[in-house]
Design a protein around this motif. Structure first.
Motif, PDB file in Angstrom:
ATOM      1  N   LYS A   3       0.855  -1.162  -0.104  1.00  0.00           N
ATOM      2  CA  LYS A   3       0.071  -0.103   0.103  1.00  0.00           C
ATOM      3  C   LYS A   3       0.811   1.211   0.105  1.00  0.00           C
ATOM      4  O   LYS A   3       1.867   1.313   0.850  1.00  0.00           O
ATOM      5  CB  LYS A   3      -0.956  -0.110   1.050  1.00  0.00           C
ATOM      6  CG  LYS A   3      -1.843  -1.059   1.132  1.00  0.00           C
ATOM      7  CD  LYS A   3      -2.737  -1.303   2.312  1.00  0.00           C
ATOM      8  CE  LYS A   3      -3.873  -2.059   2.547  1.00  0.00           C
ATOM      9  NZ  LYS A   3      -4.692  -2.016   3.382  1.00  0.00           N
ATOM     10  N   LYS A   6       1.607   8.269   1.516  1.00  0.00           N
ATOM     11  CA  LYS A   6       1.525   9.647   0.656  1.00  0.00           C
ATOM     12  C   LYS A   6       2.505  10.120   0.057  1.00  0.00           C
ATOM     13  O   LYS A   6       2.576  10.931  -0.912  1.00  0.00           O
ATOM     14  CB  LYS A   6       1.031  10.537   1.660  1.00  0.00           C
ATOM     15  CG  LYS A   6      -0.486  10.094   2.103  1.00  0.00           C
ATOM     16  CD  LYS A   6      -0.939  11.222   3.171  1.00  0.00           C
ATOM     17  CE  LYS A   6      -2.372  10.714   3.812  1.00  0.00           C
ATOM     18  NZ  LYS A   6      -3.128  11.740   4.570  1.00  0.00           N
ATOM     19  N   ARG A  10       4.727   5.739  -6.622  1.00  0.00           N
ATOM     20  CA  ARG A  10       3.897   4.403  -6.951  1.00  0.00           C
ATOM     21  C   ARG A  10       4.415   3.967  -8.131  1.00  0.00           C
ATOM     22  O   ARG A  10       4.210   4.428  -9.099  1.00  0.00           O
ATOM     23  CB  ARG A  10       2.466   4.511  -6.893  1.00  0.00           C
ATOM     24  CG  ARG A  10       2.029   4.994  -5.476  1.00  0.00           C
ATOM     25  CD  ARG A  10       0.709   5.559  -5.479  1.00  0.00           C
ATOM     26  NE  ARG A  10       0.391   6.680  -6.206  1.00  0.00           N
ATOM     27  CZ  ARG A  10      -0.554   7.442  -6.871  1.00  0.00           C
ATOM     28  NH1 ARG A  10      -1.846   6.766  -5.948  1.00  0.00           N
ATOM     29  NH2 ARG A  10      -0.798   8.399  -7.374  1.00  0.00           N
ATOM     30  N   VAL A  39       2.961  -1.008  -6.946  1.00  0.00           N
ATOM     31  CA  VAL A  39       1.405  -1.109  -7.018  1.00  0.00           C
ATOM     32  C   VAL A  39       0.963  -1.709  -8.192  1.00  0.00           C
ATOM     33  O   VAL A  39       1.781  -1.906  -9.101  1.00  0.00           O
ATOM     34  CB  VAL A  39       0.906   0.273  -6.793  1.00  0.00           C
ATOM     35  CG1 VAL A  39       1.468   0.768  -5.218  1.00  0.00           C
ATOM     36  CG2 VAL A  39       1.416   1.368  -7.720  1.00  0.00           C
ATOM     37  N   GLU A  40      -0.431  -1.940  -8.379  1.00  0.00           N
ATOM     38  CA  GLU A  40      -0.974  -2.114  -9.600  1.00  0.00           C
ATOM     39  C   GLU A  40      -0.927  -1.076 -10.549  1.00  0.00           C
ATOM     40  O   GLU A  40      -0.785   0.185 -10.295  1.00  0.00           O
ATOM     41  CB  GLU A  40      -2.378  -2.756  -9.373  1.00  0.00           C
ATOM     42  CG  GLU A  40      -2.334  -3.800  -8.408  1.00  0.00           C
ATOM     43  CD  GLU A  40      -1.981  -5.180  -8.883  1.00  0.00           C
ATOM     44  OE1 GLU A  40      -1.496  -5.139 -10.165  1.00  0.00           O
ATOM     45  OE2 GLU A  40      -1.712  -6.207  -8.106  1.00  0.00           O
ATOM     46  N   ASP A  41      -1.220  -1.557 -11.746  1.00  0.00           N
ATOM     47  CA  ASP A  41      -1.119  -0.521 -12.899  1.00  0.00           C
ATOM     48  C   ASP A  41      -2.050   0.745 -12.783  1.00  0.00           C
ATOM     49  O   ASP A  41      -1.725   1.966 -12.958  1.00  0.00           O
ATOM     50  CB  ASP A  41      -1.582  -1.064 -14.291  1.00  0.00           C
ATOM     51  CG  ASP A  41      -0.427  -2.113 -14.673  1.00  0.00           C
ATOM     52  OD1 ASP A  41       0.356  -2.290 -14.188  1.00  0.00           O
ATOM     53  OD2 ASP A  41      -0.959  -3.092 -15.437  1.00  0.00           O
ATOM     54  N   VAL A  42      -3.108   0.570 -12.252  1.00  0.00           N
ATOM     55  CA  VAL A  42      -4.133   1.551 -12.067  1.00  0.00           C
ATOM     56  C   VAL A  42      -3.848   2.612 -11.026  1.00  0.00           C
ATOM     57  O   VAL A  42      -4.297   3.733 -11.113  1.00  0.00           O
ATOM     58  CB  VAL A  42      -5.450   0.982 -11.926  1.00  0.00           C
ATOM     59  CG1 VAL A  42      -5.929   0.222 -13.109  1.00  0.00           C
ATOM     60  CG2 VAL A  42      -5.666   0.237 -10.795  1.00  0.00           C
ATOM     61  N   GLU A  43      -3.141   2.282 -10.171  1.00  0.00           N
ATOM     62  CA  GLU A  43      -2.817   2.950  -8.983  1.00  0.00           C
ATOM     63  C   GLU A  43      -1.416   3.490  -9.173  1.00  0.00           C
ATOM     64  O   GLU A  43      -0.995   4.442  -8.382  1.00  0.00           O
ATOM     65  CB  GLU A  43      -2.611   2.125  -7.595  1.00  0.00           C
ATOM     66  CG  GLU A  43      -3.845   1.501  -7.389  1.00  0.00           C
ATOM     67  CD  GLU A  43      -3.892   0.587  -6.132  1.00  0.00           C
ATOM     68  OE1 GLU A  43      -2.536   0.315  -5.565  1.00  0.00           O
ATOM     69  OE2 GLU A  43      -4.826  -0.029  -5.601  1.00  0.00           O
ATOM     70  N   ALA A  44      -0.591   3.432 -10.424  1.00  0.00           N
ATOM     71  CA  ALA A  44       0.792   3.715 -10.234  1.00  0.00           C
ATOM     72  C   ALA A  44       0.907   5.076 -10.920  1.00  0.00           C
ATOM     73  O   ALA A  44      -0.162   5.316 -11.542  1.00  0.00           O
ATOM     74  CB  ALA A  44       1.552   2.877 -11.054  1.00  0.00           C
ATOM     75  N   ASP A  45       1.824   5.758 -10.659  1.00  0.00           N
ATOM     76  CA  ASP A  45       2.275   7.054 -11.146  1.00  0.00           C
ATOM     77  C   ASP A  45       3.563   7.056 -12.202  1.00  0.00           C
ATOM     78  O   ASP A  45       3.846   7.917 -12.736  1.00  0.00           O
ATOM     79  CB  ASP A  45       2.164   8.269 -10.218  1.00  0.00           C
ATOM     80  CG  ASP A  45       3.117   8.033  -8.971  1.00  0.00           C
ATOM     81  OD1 ASP A  45       4.083   7.366  -9.152  1.00  0.00           O
ATOM     82  OD2 ASP A  45       2.703   8.381  -7.945  1.00  0.00           O
TER      83      ASP A  45
END
Length: 409
Positions: A3, A6, A10, A39-45
């Motif tokens: 997880k 902040k 990611r 992290v997963e693709d959708v959460e990554a920057d």
């Protein structure tokens, strides 16, 4: 997957098996002290791709299409120079990861600042920047006219010797003054701004320089005379004599060298073989030493920026001294060369030690890199992640040994 915090980057991993992903996740959490999390693709920057994977190109294209604005980090055993990507050479270590993440953060902050300035400028009715362009362009043109007027047409009887003398003379003039006009200026980069300084790079493959270097390598490998045709004047390469021939003066070459090439221009780049009998019938004053020509192209392309293939936060060094008798001498070139021949240093460290402008260091290392005498310090290539070695005291107590064993040391 972990997880994200902040304050952490990611990162989504691509082209790696489950074991490598787990190792990278632990490495970012442990030695890198949580500077980034997986992290997963959708959460990554940020996307991190193993560029040595057989389908790395497909993965890269897919990520660019899915998330166009997301930074991409490539890991590879080979030195890669791909547009809009960041590169880490295997085996990765803490310094490399932190350096790349700092660069990504700096670019993001710079873009945010530009966006905020643009928003403010659009909201405000005043336009204080309008009077500035004439002040920049007017002295630039006048100085270039002075430089061009100093060159004289060669005499028919000694054109070759006069050509060599004029090249050496122009190098001395540029060392004494008038360098800004010869180099060219960049109005969109403030070299006094640390964020902009770290992102002041260029891709040689987007300019004439990249195609000339590629054609030069091909001519040497094939040991034959080749001609590079483009939307500009044709350039002929003579590998046996290490010379080029182009029917253009420095002013014309400089203008084309500093112009980014679009897709239409790139499509017209054609490299063809030339008959050696017809290649001899050329004006002697149009011949130039190949190394000196590439050196000048790099200067005109750089304009004070560094090539994208070099990491300015890592040390560079010179394999040998440049042949300054044939090259344009940029400001403080001798002092910079003396430091880089002695030991590897970062470009910013060189600028600090010599108290010179960073753009003078960048333009010098750009020229040296183009002719192949500047290298970047590289670690031994064995695996994806480098083993972090720690020095242990000679007289280690029993308790210390037990603690180190528990910590996995």
């Amino acid at each position: 997957m972990s997880k994200p915090n902040k304050t952490s980057f990611r990162i989504a991993l691509h082209g790696m098996d489950s074991r490598t992903c787990k190792t990278m996740e632990m490495y970012l959490k442990g030695p890198c002290r949580g500077v980034a999390v997986v992290v997963e693709d959708v959460e990554a920057d940020i996307d991190m791709i193993d560029a040595d994977h057989p389908k790395a190109r497909d993965i890269l294209d897919a990520r660019k299409a899915a998330t166009p604005g997301r930074p991409i980090i490539l890991l590879s055993l080979q030195n890669l120079q791909l547009d809009n990507t960041y590169f880490i050479k295997k085996p990765v270590n803490v310094e490399q990861i932190l350096a790349v993440l700092d660069k990504i953060k700096a670019v993001a902050q710079a873009r945010k600042a530009v966006a905020e300035r643009t928003k403010i400028a659009q909201a405000a009715p005043k336009a204080p920047d309008l009077p500035q362009p004439p002040k920049v362009e007017t002295p630039k043109k006048m100085t270039m006219d002075v430089y061009v007027n100093k060159s004289k047409a060669p005499k028919p009887d000694d054109s070759a010797e006069h050509h060599k003398a004029s090249k050496h003379q122009s190098a001395m003039q540029l060392n004494e003054g008038g360098f800004t006009a010869f180099l060219g200026t960049l109005s969109d980069i403030d070299f006094d701004d640390e964020v902009q300084l770290l992102t002041a790079c260029y891709d040689p493959r987007q300019y004439f320089l990249g195609y000339v270097m590629s054609a030069y390598k091909t001519a040497n490998l094939q040991s034959r005379v080749l001609q590079l045709c483009s939307i500009w004047k044709p350039l002929t390469i003579f590998p046996e004599n290490q010379e080029i021939w182009v029917d253009a003066d420095d002013k014309q070459t400089r203008a084309f060298a500093g112009m980014p090439l679009g897709k239409g221009s790139v499509g017209k780049m054609i490299l063809t073989a030339v008959d050696s009998t017809t290649a001899v019938q050329r004006a002697e004053d149009k011949f130039q030493d190949m190394g000196a020509f590439v050196w000048k192209l790099a200067i005109w392309t750089s304009k004070g920026r560094f090539p994208i293939g070099l990491d300015i936060q890592r040390p560079v060094y010179l394999e040998r001294w440049p042949n300054f008798t044939r090259l344009v001498i940029t400001p403080d070139a001798l002092r910079i060369a003396a430091l880089l021949v002695q030991a590897p240093r970062t470009p910013l460290e060189v600028a600090s030690l010599l108290h010179v402008k960073p753009q003078y260091v960048f333009v010098f290392i750009s020229a040296c890199h183009a002719i192949g005498i500047l290298k970047q310090s590289e670690r031994q290539v064995d695996a994806v992640i480098a083993v972090e070695q720690t020095k242990k005291p000679k007289n280690e107590g029993l308790l210390s040994k037990i603690l180190n064993k528990l910590r996995g040391a």
